[in-house]
Design an enzyme around this catalytic site. Sequence first.
Site, PDB file in Angstrom:
ATOM      1  N   ALA A  71       0.689  -1.327  -0.081  1.00 13.96           N
ATOM      2  CA  ALA A  71      -0.066  -0.063   0.043  1.00 13.96           C
ATOM      3  C   ALA A  71       0.790   1.327   0.043  1.00 13.96           C
ATOM      4  CB  ALA A  71      -0.901  -0.042   1.148  1.00 13.96           C
ATOM      5  N   GLY A  72       1.961   1.286  -0.667  1.00 16.56           N
ATOM      6  CA  GLY A  72       2.843   2.127  -1.000  1.00 16.56           C
ATOM      7  C   GLY A  72       2.240   3.134  -2.125  1.00 16.56           C
TER       8      GLY A  72
ATOM      9  N   PHE B 122      16.292  19.103 -11.071  1.00 12.64           N
ATOM     10  CA  PHE B 122      16.892  17.710 -10.591  1.00 12.64           C
ATOM     11  C   PHE B 122      17.902  17.209 -11.265  1.00 12.64           C
ATOM     12  CE2 PHE B 122      15.505  14.912  -7.265  1.00 12.64           C
ATOM     13  CZ  PHE B 122      14.775  15.704  -6.375  1.00 12.64           C
TER      14      PHE B 122
ATOM     15  N   GLN C 152      21.094   1.547  -7.112  1.00  5.69           N
ATOM     16  CA  GLN C 152      21.564   3.024  -6.897  1.00  5.69           C
ATOM     17  C   GLN C 152      21.975   3.393  -5.587  1.00  5.69           C
ATOM     18  OE1 GLN C 152      18.688   6.474  -7.378  1.00  5.69           O
ATOM     19  NE2 GLN C 152      19.989   6.696  -9.151  1.00  5.69           N
TER      20      GLN C 152
ATOM     21  N   HIS D  17      22.498   6.765  -3.556  1.00 10.03           N
ATOM     22  CA  HIS D  17      22.294   8.076  -3.485  1.00 10.03           C
ATOM     23  C   HIS D  17      23.500   8.991  -3.230  1.00 10.03           C
ATOM     24  CE1 HIS D  17      20.336  11.924  -2.930  1.00 10.03           C
ATOM     25  NE2 HIS D  17      19.457  11.658  -3.602  1.00 10.03           N
TER      26      HIS D  17
ATOM     27  N   LEU E  33      18.342  10.200   3.935  1.00 11.87           N
ATOM     28  CA  LEU E  33      18.507  10.964   2.821  1.00 11.87           C
ATOM     29  C   LEU E  33      18.396  12.450   2.807  1.00 11.87           C
ATOM     30  CD1 LEU E  33      18.905  10.085  -0.284  1.00 11.87           C
ATOM     31  CD2 LEU E  33      16.665  11.054  -0.431  1.00 11.87           C
TER      32      LEU E  33
ATOM     33  N   GLU F 290      18.434  15.420  -3.525  1.00 10.61           N
ATOM     34  CA  GLU F 290      18.798  15.962  -4.493  1.00 10.61           C
ATOM     35  C   GLU F 290      18.034  17.490  -4.609  1.00 10.61           C
ATOM     36  OE1 GLU F 290      19.860  13.203  -7.651  1.00 10.61           O
ATOM     37  OE2 GLU F 290      18.506  14.631  -8.814  1.00 10.61           O
TER      38      GLU F 290
ATOM     39  N   ARG G 243      23.129  10.452 -10.669  1.00  8.41           N
ATOM     40  CA  ARG G 243      23.609  10.036  -9.147  1.00  8.41           C
ATOM     41  C   ARG G 243      24.806   9.002  -9.222  1.00  8.41           C
ATOM     42  NH1 ARG G 243      17.547   9.157  -6.688  1.00  8.41           N
ATOM     43  NH2 ARG G 243      17.260  11.492  -6.475  1.00  8.41           N
TER      44      ARG G 243
ATOM     45  N   HIS H  83      20.166   3.218  -1.999  1.00 10.53           N
ATOM     46  CA  HIS H  83      18.780   3.713  -2.181  1.00 10.53           C
ATOM     47  C   HIS H  83      17.863   3.319  -2.726  1.00 10.53           C
ATOM     48  CE1 HIS H  83      16.601   7.558  -2.113  1.00 10.53           C
ATOM     49  NE2 HIS H  83      16.766   7.721  -3.566  1.00 10.53           N
TER      50      HIS H  83
ATOM     51  N   ARG I  34      18.529   5.196 -12.162  1.00 14.51           N
ATOM     52  CA  ARG I  34      17.347   5.903 -12.142  1.00 14.51           C
ATOM     53  C   ARG I  34      17.676   7.405 -12.003  1.00 14.51           C
ATOM     54  NH1 ARG I  34      14.018   8.022  -8.222  1.00 14.51           N
ATOM     55  NH2 ARG I  34      14.839   7.017  -6.454  1.00 14.51           N
TER      56      ARG I  34
HETATM   57  C1  FAD Z   1      14.210   8.692   1.527  1.00 14.56           C
HETATM   58  C2  FAD Z   1      13.827   8.508   0.266  1.00 14.56           C
HETATM   59  C3  FAD Z   1      13.681   9.637  -0.772  1.00 14.56           C
HETATM   60  C4  FAD Z   1      13.114   9.515  -2.089  1.00 14.56           C
HETATM   61  N1  FAD Z   1      12.737  10.734  -2.949  1.00 14.56           N
HETATM   62  C5  FAD Z   1      12.359  10.395  -4.238  1.00 14.56           C
HETATM   63  C6  FAD Z   1      12.194  11.761  -4.851  1.00 14.56           C
HETATM   64  O1  FAD Z   1      11.956  12.811  -4.402  1.00 14.56           O
HETATM   65  N2  FAD Z   1      11.393  11.447  -6.190  1.00 14.56           N
HETATM   66  C7  FAD Z   1      11.414  10.068  -6.562  1.00 14.56           C
HETATM   67  O2  FAD Z   1      10.709   9.970  -7.674  1.00 14.56           O
HETATM   68  N3  FAD Z   1      11.636   8.996  -5.815  1.00 14.56           N
HETATM   69  C8  FAD Z   1      12.086   9.114  -4.569  1.00 14.56           C
HETATM   70  N4  FAD Z   1      12.350   7.938  -3.979  1.00 14.56           N
HETATM   71  C9  FAD Z   1      12.112   6.646  -4.390  1.00 14.56           C
HETATM   72  C10 FAD Z   1      10.529   6.429  -4.369  1.00 14.56           C
HETATM   73  O3  FAD Z   1      10.202   7.006  -3.304  1.00 14.56           O
HETATM   74  C11 FAD Z   1      10.333   5.008  -4.104  1.00 14.56           C
HETATM   75  O4  FAD Z   1      10.977   4.141  -4.802  1.00 14.56           O
HETATM   76  C12 FAD Z   1       8.847   4.692  -4.258  1.00 14.56           C
HETATM   77  O5  FAD Z   1       8.186   5.407  -3.266  1.00 14.56           O
HETATM   78  C13 FAD Z   1       8.578   3.241  -3.829  1.00 14.56           C
HETATM   79  O6  FAD Z   1       7.263   3.117  -3.847  1.00 14.56           O
HETATM   80  P1  FAD Z   1       6.318   1.556  -3.975  1.00 14.56           P
HETATM   81  O7  FAD Z   1       4.926   1.933  -3.948  1.00 14.56           O
HETATM   82  O8  FAD Z   1       6.800   0.880  -4.917  1.00 14.56           O
HETATM   83  O9  FAD Z   1       6.787   1.042  -2.484  1.00 14.56           O
HETATM   84  P2  FAD Z   1       6.772   1.539  -1.163  1.00 14.56           P
HETATM   85  O10 FAD Z   1       6.205   2.961  -0.860  1.00 14.56           O
HETATM   86  O11 FAD Z   1       8.077   1.114  -0.457  1.00 14.56           O
HETATM   87  O12 FAD Z   1       5.635   0.473  -0.373  1.00 14.56           O
HETATM   88  C14 FAD Z   1       5.820  -0.801  -0.113  1.00 14.56           C
HETATM   89  C15 FAD Z   1       4.627  -1.346   0.115  1.00 14.56           C
HETATM   90  O13 FAD Z   1       4.596  -2.792   0.061  1.00 14.56           O
HETATM   91  C16 FAD Z   1       4.081  -3.439   1.490  1.00 14.56           C
HETATM   92  N5  FAD Z   1       4.837  -4.628   1.740  1.00 14.56           N
HETATM   93  C17 FAD Z   1       6.086  -5.116   1.582  1.00 14.56           C
HETATM   94  N6  FAD Z   1       6.428  -6.152   1.865  1.00 14.56           N
HETATM   95  C18 FAD Z   1       5.154  -6.837   2.071  1.00 14.56           C
HETATM   96  C19 FAD Z   1       4.678  -7.959   2.421  1.00 14.56           C
HETATM   97  N7  FAD Z   1       5.676  -9.044   2.384  1.00 14.56           N
HETATM   98  N8  FAD Z   1       3.535  -8.233   2.487  1.00 14.56           N
HETATM   99  C20 FAD Z   1       2.637  -7.157   2.411  1.00 14.56           C
HETATM  100  N9  FAD Z   1       2.947  -6.056   2.028  1.00 14.56           N
HETATM  101  C21 FAD Z   1       4.189  -5.706   1.906  1.00 14.56           C
HETATM  102  C22 FAD Z   1       4.650  -2.126   2.683  1.00 14.56           C
HETATM  103  O14 FAD Z   1       3.694  -2.484   3.437  1.00 14.56           O
HETATM  104  C23 FAD Z   1       4.205  -1.101   1.779  1.00 14.56           C
HETATM  105  O15 FAD Z   1       3.020  -0.634   1.983  1.00 14.56           O
HETATM  106  C24 FAD Z   1      13.043   8.286  -2.723  1.00 14.56           C
HETATM  107  C25 FAD Z   1      13.192   7.207  -1.764  1.00 14.56           C
HETATM  108  C26 FAD Z   1      13.703   7.243  -0.451  1.00 14.56           C
HETATM  109  C27 FAD Z   1      14.047   6.058   0.208  1.00 14.56           C
END
Ligand code: FAD
Lengths: 232, 577
Positions: B13-14, B116, B237, B239, B249, B252, B283, B349, B391
Amino acid sequence: MKVKLRIKRFNPQKDRKPYWQEFEVEAEKTDRVLDALHQIRWYQDGTLGFRRSCAHGICGSDAMLINGKNRLACKALFADLGDYVTVEPLRGLPVLKDLIVDMEPFFAAYRAVKPYLINNDQPPLKERLQSPEERARFDDTTKCILCAACTTSCPSFWVNRDYLGPAAIVNAHRFIFDSRDQAAEERLDILASRDGVWRCRTIFNCTDACPRGIQVTKAIEEVKRAIMYAKV
Amino acid sequence: MKYHTYDAVVVGAGGAGLRAAIELTDVASVAVVTKLYPTRSHTGAAQGGVCAALGNTEEDHWEWHMFDTVKGGDYLVDQDAAEVMCREAIDEIYELEHMGLPFNRTPEGLIDQRRFGGHTRNFGEGPVRRACYAADRTGHMILQTMYQQSVKHDVHFYNEFHVFDLILSEDGRAAGVVAYELATGEIHIFHAKAVLFATGGFGRAFRVTSNAQTLTGDGMAVVYRRGIPLEDMEFYQFHPTGMYKMGILLSEAARGEGAILRNGLGERFMERYAPTLLDLAPRDMVTRAIYQEIREGRGAEGKDYVYLDLRHLGKQVIDEKLPDITDFVRTYFHIDPAKDLVPIQPTAHYAMGGIPTDIDGRVVVDEKNTPLPGLYAAGETACVSVHGANRLGTNSLLDILVFGRRAGAHMAKFVKENDLPPLPKDAGERVQAMLDSLLKANGHESVAKIRTDLQRDMMDLAGVYRTAEGLTKMQGILGELRERYQHIGLQDRGSLFNAELVDAVELGFLLDCSEALVSSALAREESRGGHYREDFPKRDDQRFLSHTLAYKRDNGQIELRYKPVVITRFQPKERKY
Ligand SMILES: Cc1cc2nc3c(=O)[nH]c(=O)nc-3n(C[C@H](O)[C@H](O)[C@H](O)COP(=O)(O)OP(=O)(O)OC[C@H]3O[C@@H](n4cnc5c(N)ncnc54)[C@H](O)[C@@H]3O)c2cc1C
Ligand code: SF4
Ligand code: FES
């Protein structure tokens, strides 16, 4: 340095009531309470229950009562706390295990204030316009990470669990004062109800507790005023 | 065991999972199964911005954005996917705004945009303002907005449920997932027509990382164990600007607003490495430049870090545009970025690689891109591949939105056209057996110690600089760690919030991801983007202009295969900035 943590423990499957347990861990001044909790779970007592994820104050998982004050364990440094620290679960929410509380009542209050933009006009092809000043009007309340530190530090909430609480009001404020939103009245009606803003006695615990530095009491006051003068 | 039946199950739920769920909920029955409360997902940690060629503050075009993405990815990007992402970015950002996301605004009331790394005007001439942002909490605002929309659309969540296995039917379709309910210790079988993995990255394989404690590569490892390949895992990657030792972090966006990197002598060393883009070079390049300075003895105080200098930005810019990172520096370092130099070092990162998919989020399982019916992936856990070998900043938030939505839309169609696959009788057995053995585990090895060793050695041997020797050594170490993993002991035998048990399972996932990374890296005898081989310092298009597919075979061996890169508009060229 060596630090002592005095932790309130409770496992409903085994314990009839909560009890205190002390742990000693090796820590740096710059370490956080979360680091110490990890040390305990990883190397001393694998059964210690607590939530965490981001470890830098942004996900809202690990609000707890630390030395008598609600804080995020990942933002509470021993440099500021000293070497004897007490840790308890948040007050006012049912304890499920050790430092883990049932967040469902908290999220139910959040959902009750319609925490989403409501605008029934056909959106334009591009963005809706909003001036930097209009945007600044609700900036503070967009910072909320739903950690519950505010709501569970509020004496009014402790005595009346139906009070929607500061966090829900903060999240209503975020939309009430957004120039793009059209449902301020609906939300103000909800907040004018028995369990809404009038339960707030302006005690300021919430503002002190907020790890995001949100002026929670001010936001609540602004909502009260909007209700009284029926305008936003 | 408890059984549930839905049209579709979204795991995670990201940003990616929620975006898909919002697309699906009104047209199908959907369960979102997530190990964290949705708002705890690491998307909320993203700071700097999400890009789209809106052209709000200066001329911009999606073709320029696409070019930057392809070049930034060192030409390993699948250009059909990059084209879709950069084109659809524009409407996606407007849609986010309509959903209520509070972007910063220009004086005219438009969405404001900032610079950026690696984003340029007119195919590389100079930096362009392309990143849409909300102060330095853009990810927080995206996650909140997505969650708000899920409340509005009444999305059905199973919070604090850990998915440990994928169910495949006998006729080779995805048939659901097996999850462990943290609060009770119970196993749940989610039977469904379509499954989406949106489980994020695996930064916790490394010692210094910007990633949450919970980013342990679960989705990747779960499908990998079921015979589905992982693509381009060697591209990880680092960072450039993590807080020294902590890895937290510092976006950038700081450099986008004008901050400068300085070595121990106070020099703006990026002048030597990227004369045009300077501190805003991609990066991988900035990270290697920092290490180069350190190796040549110009680190701060002779140590393994350098400085980020924000002092000249002035208090107003720092407080208004970068409030969160300022707070991190004040809280954890007790210094003030408006007055002091901030100690930084590169931090693990982002995973460019992951579960291979097509542009509709369908998981594809071979070099011919054959889809596995009903199985989808999106977000950091997936590899479309829009990021190639490296990336660009702001492209991941875009990726999770565009491909989260596309996956959701395709699943909506898929579940309408297909019926429920038969559920294999033994669906929950693997997980049951794993839990049974963990609840009895009484060996002498500690999960935390194995994990610490893994993180240390991965950082040193499979991090920014790699050699055949180091990677081979790491393969040996992984074998030993696996052996030790067989002999772990756990204390918690309970069924109530057994985090110790979950930690152990997550370590197993990290070992799988690391293994795929190391084997893929050893075989790639070239340097490209985030993968740098000191023994093969040049890019080698002749041999390696292709994606790696790593399969885990039943005997535990890893088989590597390769699939061609999709090249449409931009032919590979040397990468200079
Ligand atoms: C500090 C930081 C700053 C960043 N800044 C930027 C930025 O400015 N711009 C940009 O484009 N990108 C940025 N990124 C990268 C970007 O934020 C992430 O790559 C992106 O948000 C990932 O989203 P997601 O929905 O794939 O995963 P996530 O948001 O990590 O969500 C993962 C989800 O999976 C669930 N999950 C995991 N394993 C399981 C399991 N076994 N069973 C059930 N649920 C599970 C978790 O509960 C969570 O809800 C940044 C990353 C970081 C770490
Ligand atoms: S207002 Fe502050 S204390 Fe209250 S839930 Fe939000 S972030 Fe936490
Ligand atoms: S662990 Fe995320 S706020 Fe503390």
